[in-house]
Motif scaffolding. Structure first.
Motif, PDB file in Angstrom:
ATOM      1  N   ARG A  91      -3.474  12.822   7.578  1.00 26.32           N
ATOM      2  CA  ARG A  91      -4.106  11.665   8.210  1.00 26.32           C
ATOM      3  C   ARG A  91      -5.541  11.928   8.627  1.00 26.32           C
ATOM      4  NH1 ARG A  91      -0.265   7.610  10.036  1.00 26.32           N
ATOM      5  NH2 ARG A  91      -1.646   7.022  11.725  1.00 26.32           N
ATOM      6  N   ASN A  94      -8.370  10.659   5.720  1.00 25.72           N
ATOM      7  CA  ASN A  94      -9.066   9.370   5.686  1.00 25.72           C
ATOM      8  C   ASN A  94      -9.216   8.806   7.096  1.00 25.72           C
ATOM      9  OD1 ASN A  94      -6.507   8.450   6.189  1.00 25.72           O
ATOM     10  ND2 ASN A  94      -6.624   6.740   4.754  1.00 25.72           N
ATOM     11  N   MET A  96      -7.228   8.343   9.528  1.00 28.02           N
ATOM     12  CA  MET A  96      -6.238   7.449  10.134  1.00 28.02           C
ATOM     13  C   MET A  96      -5.891   7.916  11.541  1.00 28.02           C
ATOM     14  SD  MET A  96      -5.524   4.797   8.440  1.00 28.02           S
ATOM     15  CE  MET A  96      -3.972   4.154   9.036  1.00 28.02           C
ATOM     16  N   THR A  99      -6.844   6.029  14.957  1.00 28.31           N
ATOM     17  CA  THR A  99      -6.113   4.978  15.668  1.00 28.31           C
ATOM     18  C   THR A  99      -5.335   5.540  16.853  1.00 28.31           C
ATOM     19  OG1 THR A  99      -4.258   5.254  14.159  1.00 28.31           O
ATOM     20  CG2 THR A  99      -5.833   3.527  13.622  1.00 28.31           C
ATOM     21  N   VAL A 124     -14.742   2.422   7.187  1.00 26.51           N
ATOM     22  CA  VAL A 124     -14.236   1.422   6.251  1.00 26.51           C
ATOM     23  C   VAL A 124     -14.497   1.864   4.811  1.00 26.51           C
ATOM     24  CG1 VAL A 124     -14.665  -0.899   5.398  1.00 26.51           C
ATOM     25  CG2 VAL A 124     -14.388  -0.500   7.843  1.00 26.51           C
ATOM     26  N   ARG A 127     -12.274   4.857   3.838  1.00 25.16           N
ATOM     27  CA  ARG A 127     -10.879   4.533   3.526  1.00 25.16           C
ATOM     28  C   ARG A 127     -10.757   3.793   2.197  1.00 25.16           C
ATOM     29  NH1 ARG A 127      -9.486   2.845   9.630  1.00 25.16           N
ATOM     30  NH2 ARG A 127      -9.309   4.956  10.480  1.00 25.16           N
ATOM     31  N   ALA A 128     -11.846   3.171   1.772  1.00 22.26           N
ATOM     32  CA  ALA A 128     -11.817   2.573   0.444  1.00 22.26           C
ATOM     33  C   ALA A 128     -11.845   3.673  -0.612  1.00 22.26           C
ATOM     34  CB  ALA A 128     -13.000   1.637   0.260  1.00 22.26           C
ATOM     35  N   VAL A 130     -10.701   6.876   0.018  1.00 22.84           N
ATOM     36  CA  VAL A 130      -9.500   7.696   0.204  1.00 22.84           C
ATOM     37  C   VAL A 130      -8.380   6.776   0.678  1.00 22.84           C
ATOM     38  CG1 VAL A 130      -8.510   9.689   1.342  1.00 22.84           C
ATOM     39  CG2 VAL A 130     -10.949   9.642   0.850  1.00 22.84           C
ATOM     40  N   GLY A 131      -7.519   6.368  -0.242  1.00 22.04           N
ATOM     41  CA  GLY A 131      -6.446   5.429   0.106  1.00 22.04           C
ATOM     42  C   GLY A 131      -5.218   6.158   0.591  1.00 22.04           C
ATOM     43  N   MET A 132      -4.301   5.391   1.168  1.00 22.27           N
ATOM     44  CA  MET A 132      -3.118   6.044   1.733  1.00 22.27           C
ATOM     45  C   MET A 132      -1.852   5.235   1.461  1.00 22.27           C
ATOM     46  SD  MET A 132      -2.866   7.814   5.362  1.00 22.27           S
ATOM     47  CE  MET A 132      -1.582   9.015   5.667  1.00 22.27           C
ATOM     48  N   PHE A 134       2.177   5.080   2.713  1.00 20.75           N
ATOM     49  CA  PHE A 134       2.896   5.554   3.895  1.00 20.75           C
ATOM     50  C   PHE A 134       4.349   5.880   3.598  1.00 20.75           C
ATOM     51  CE2 PHE A 134      -0.756   3.278   5.247  1.00 20.75           C
ATOM     52  CZ  PHE A 134      -1.226   3.993   6.330  1.00 20.75           C
ATOM     53  N   THR A 205      -2.883   0.115  -2.908  1.00 19.62           N
ATOM     54  CA  THR A 205      -3.829   1.181  -2.602  1.00 19.62           C
ATOM     55  C   THR A 205      -4.806   1.395  -3.754  1.00 19.62           C
ATOM     56  OG1 THR A 205      -2.124   2.220  -1.282  1.00 19.62           O
ATOM     57  CG2 THR A 205      -3.999   3.582  -1.883  1.00 19.62           C
ATOM     58  N   VAL A 208      -8.203  -0.962  -4.821  1.00 23.20           N
ATOM     59  CA  VAL A 208      -9.586  -0.819  -4.365  1.00 23.20           C
ATOM     60  C   VAL A 208     -10.261   0.359  -5.061  1.00 23.20           C
ATOM     61  CG1 VAL A 208      -9.268  -1.937  -2.141  1.00 23.20           C
ATOM     62  CG2 VAL A 208      -8.832   0.492  -2.332  1.00 23.20           C
TER      63      VAL A 208
END
Lengths: 295, 462
Positions: A91, A94, A96, A99, A124, A127-128, A130-132, A134, A205, A208
């Motif tokens: 996490r 990217n 995450m 949060t 932003v 994260r575009a 490096v996608g994730m 879950f 994911t 993008v």
């Protein structure tokens, strides 16, 4: 409240971990942790380069000085017992962890030349790139089409409806879902089966066009057949994307990855070619884990 | 025995029945080797015994109390000598009242005719007998019930299922009471409204543009013919409610989003209760705040830019009402936004959406039903609110959409129609019921529309 849950899950000190620590003390005490990660954590011209990463949840340190590289178009598997910090580490890649209020990350993390924790970095945009995906399939309560189109829409990747249609179709095809859903693109994504939902999340994911895809135990909520499909998909995706996958299944790590990193209580113990890790583990802890003595 | 004392005694008996049932189930279990050899836990046997003690006794007591007064009356009237027998129903009532007064000692028996005095004595005797009889019957029934429940306890008896069944029935009855009350209110309003529409044509009421409910109280009084056009009142209600919602919905929603998504836990734990205090302020306090503080400010502001503002204006009432209903929107919206699964937020953020994009595109649609519920609750509070309007918006039934003028609302008119000296069958009084009915229908329609919106736009998670 969410923060508190994650805190319990991912920091040393939960009941499960206490057991592990006891079990471990019974083992050979002299070779507990290597001073440096054993094996070959680094590669030439890596896609992502992490050095001396420390992660703290409040006062507790969850990750201790982890350094590793992820090569281009490589599949890296992160394995280790529960609570060893592999999801936490993933996490960070990217951001995450942003949060979670009490989470603090130190060290050098780079995606090519970009410092991930550069204060000027637009998260932003990161994260575009490096996608994730879950652990639990989490499609939006929208139609299948809107799920896949969500990312392209917020990033303005399509100017016309036609472009967007094409992105949606390509992504669903890449995720191996197109033939199953092409006749019901506008029915809700939550109506699909668990395995289909997870492939929808993968399609969402890759819609993008990220460079790296992070997968956090993507198959732990799926049945064996759905799992096999996702693993097949990972092999196909590795041709165009760089993938880091956290998994609890050692067979899965052995099947899908090029290199495997073994985490233990927040430390990266050993990282090597997957074959080496599973056939000739160098460190006692790695051997103990892959032979099923704990974890 | 007094009914209160009887009830108290019954409670003691029920507790006793519970105790007896409990003991017996243990006594039965001991030779078998413990309570795990019983079909149900001792609690259920005890409950069953208590229920057998309570329900028949309470049912008989209830039925008895419902009918004994009528029976005694009939018996007293029958005992009167034929000569003093009343001619019609109203004089019979009068006579009964007199007998009652004599019996309770409010009138000395020497002041009335011997027949009445005798009847009063009979009334007293009957009452005494009655209360004795009811006590005896209820106690005997309770004892019999307990005995029956106690005897039937056996290791095989399915007490758990029976107790569950009784509880289920109890829950169903409770739900029925609420529904029946609503139906009852609706019926009573409806019957009075029908009487009103007998005096004033429904078309005049529904489409009339004039509201001045002044009718002559007596035949010889000179008064203008009343005008009962409800449109100005509904316009006023809608105007004030619209102003209130224009304040409450944006402010409430945005504060809910702040509390649920952005506020640190420390701020949230303090700010949420603080916001909810707004709902606890008595409306009369809001009323004089609106009339004495807000209205003059609006008037001055208006005059400074050359507008003519009435000292009592829809704007003042609406603004203050809007503040009052903010917590209805914010508190409910906050709850539903918090209930949206974290996984959906992660998914959106993981795709590179910003927080506000996530709120707008994912959280808001998922939370829509709850948010609509909050807005609806706020709207019905606004429509039903009376005090603020009385104090800040006035009583003049102006037909206007200008928020700077004085208006009045349906609820305010209902209050003014029903307070003071009124004849209860004049068109003026009955108009209140017709207004009430209309208000009821309006809120019902509002609910239907809102339900429809929710169904259409809701995005269901899980």
């Amino acid at each position: 409240m969410d923060t508190a849950e994650k805190f319990d899950e991912k920091t040393p000190g939960s009941d499960k971990l206490a057991g592990q620590i006891e079990g471990e003390q019974a083992m050979d005490n002299t070779t507990r942790y290597p001073d440096q990660t054993i094996g070959t954590p680094f590669v030439d011209s890596p896609k992502m380069r992490m050095r001396d990463v420390d992660v703290f949840y409040g006062d507790k340190q969850a990750i201790h000085g982890v350094s590793l590289d992820i090569g281009k178009n490589e599949v890296v598997a992160l394995i280790g017992p529960s609570g060893c910090g592999k999801s936490t580490f993933l996490r960070c890649l990217n951001r995450m962890n942003d949060t979670i209020d009490i989470c603090q990350v130190k060290g050098n993390l780079h995606l090519e030349d970009q410092d991930l924790y550069d204060p000027k970095l637009d998260v932003v945009e990161l994260r575009a790139r490096v996608g994730m995906v879950f652990q639990k399939p989490n499609p939006f309560p929208k139609s299948i089409y809107d799920n896949v189109a969500y990312g392209p829409r917020i990033h303005g990747l399509a100017n016309k409806k036609y472009d967007l249609d094409e992105i949606v179709e390509t992504s669903l095809r890449k995720a191996g879902l197109w033939d199953e859903v092409k006749d019901r693109l506008h029915s809700p994504g939550t109506g699909l089966s668990g395995g289909q939902q997870q492939r929808l999340c993968i399609a969402r994911t890759i819609a993008v066009s990220p460079e790296v895809v992070l997968m956090d135990e993507p198959c732990s909520a799926l049945d064996p057949i759905a799992t096999a499909k996702i693993e097949e998909l990972i092999a196909e995706l590795s041709e165009s994307y760089t993938i880091a996958i956290v998994t609890h299944s050692m067979q899965q790590a052995a099947r899908v990855s090029n290199r495997t990193a073994y985490f233990h209580l927040g430390r990266l113990v050993e990282m090597n070619d997957t074959e080496t890790v599973f056939t000739k583990p160098e460190h006692d802890l790695t051997e103990a884990y892959i032979t099923g003595r704990f974890g | 025995m007094q009914t209160g004392n009887l009830l108290l005694l019954l409670v003691v008996m029920i507790a006793g029945a519970y105790y007896l049932g409990h003991r017996r189930s243990f006594a039965l279990a001991r030779p078998l080797g413990g309570i795990r050899h019983l079909h149900s836990l001792p609690f259920y046997y005890a409950m069953r015994t208590a229920i057998w003690c309570a329900i028949p006794a309470l049912a008989i007591l209830g039925a008895w109390l419902a009918f004994d007064d009528t029976l005694i009356r009939v018996m007293v009237m029958d005992s009167l000598p034929a000569a003093s027998f009343p001619a019609d129903a109203s004089s019979a009532n009068l006579l009964l009242n007199q007998i009652g007064n004599v019996a309770s000692g409010a009138i000395a028996s020497s002041e009335v005719s011997p027949a009445v005095a005798a009847a009063a004595e009979k009334l007293n005797n009957l009452r005494e007998l009655n209360s004795m009889a009811v006590a005896v019957v209820v106690i005997v029934v309770a004892m019999l019930g307990t005995a029956w429940g106690w005897v039937k306890i056996s290791p095989q008896m399915r007490a758990r299922q029976q107790v569950e069944k009784v509880l289920q029935t109890l829950f169903m009855l409770s739900a029925t009471i609420a529904i029946l009350t609503t139906v009852g209110i609706l019926m009573s309003v409806m019957f009075e409204s029908i009487r009103f529409f007998g005096k004033v044509p429904a078309t005049d009421f529904l489409f009339g543009l004039q509201w001045s409910p002044q009718t002559a109280l007596r035949a010889d009084q000179v008064a203008s013919e009343g005008a009962f056009g409800a449109i100005p009142l509904f316009m006023g209600t809608l105007l004030i409610s619209a102003i209130a919602l224009l304040v409450a919905v944006p402010v409430g929603l945005m504060s809910a989003i702040y509390l649920a998504e952005y506020a640190p836990a420390r701020v949230r734990s303090f700010a949420k209760p603080a916001l909810e205090v707004l709902a606890g302020v008595p409306t009369v306090v809001y009323g004089f705040f609106a009339a004495l503080t807000v209205a003059p400010v609006i008037r001055q502001l208006g005059e400074s830019i050359g507008l003519n503002v009435a000292s009592e204006s829809a704007l003042a009432a609406g603004l203050v009402m809007g503040v009052m209903i903010i917590p209805f929107v914010s508190s409910l919206a906050d709850d539903v936004i918090t209930a949206v699964p974290q996984a959906l937020r992660d998914a959106s953020l993981g795709l590179g959406a910003t927080r506000s994009e996530t709120i707008k595109k994912v959280i808001f649609p998922a939370a829509l039903p709850g948010i609509m519920g909050g807005i609806l609750l706020a709207a019905s509070r606004a429509i039903g609110e009376t005090m603020i309007v009385v104090m800040a918006a006035g009583l003049a039934a102006n037909m206007t959409v200008n928020p700077l003028e004085a208006v009045t609302t349906v609820t305010v008119q209902i209050v003014t129609l029903l307070t003071g000296d009124q004849e209860f069958d004049s068109a003026k009084t009955l108009a209140a019921f017709a207004l009430g009915l209309m208000l009821f229908i309006t809120t019902l329609l509002l609910n239907v529309v809102a339900l429809h919106i929710v169904k259409k736009y809701r995005e269901q998670y899980d």
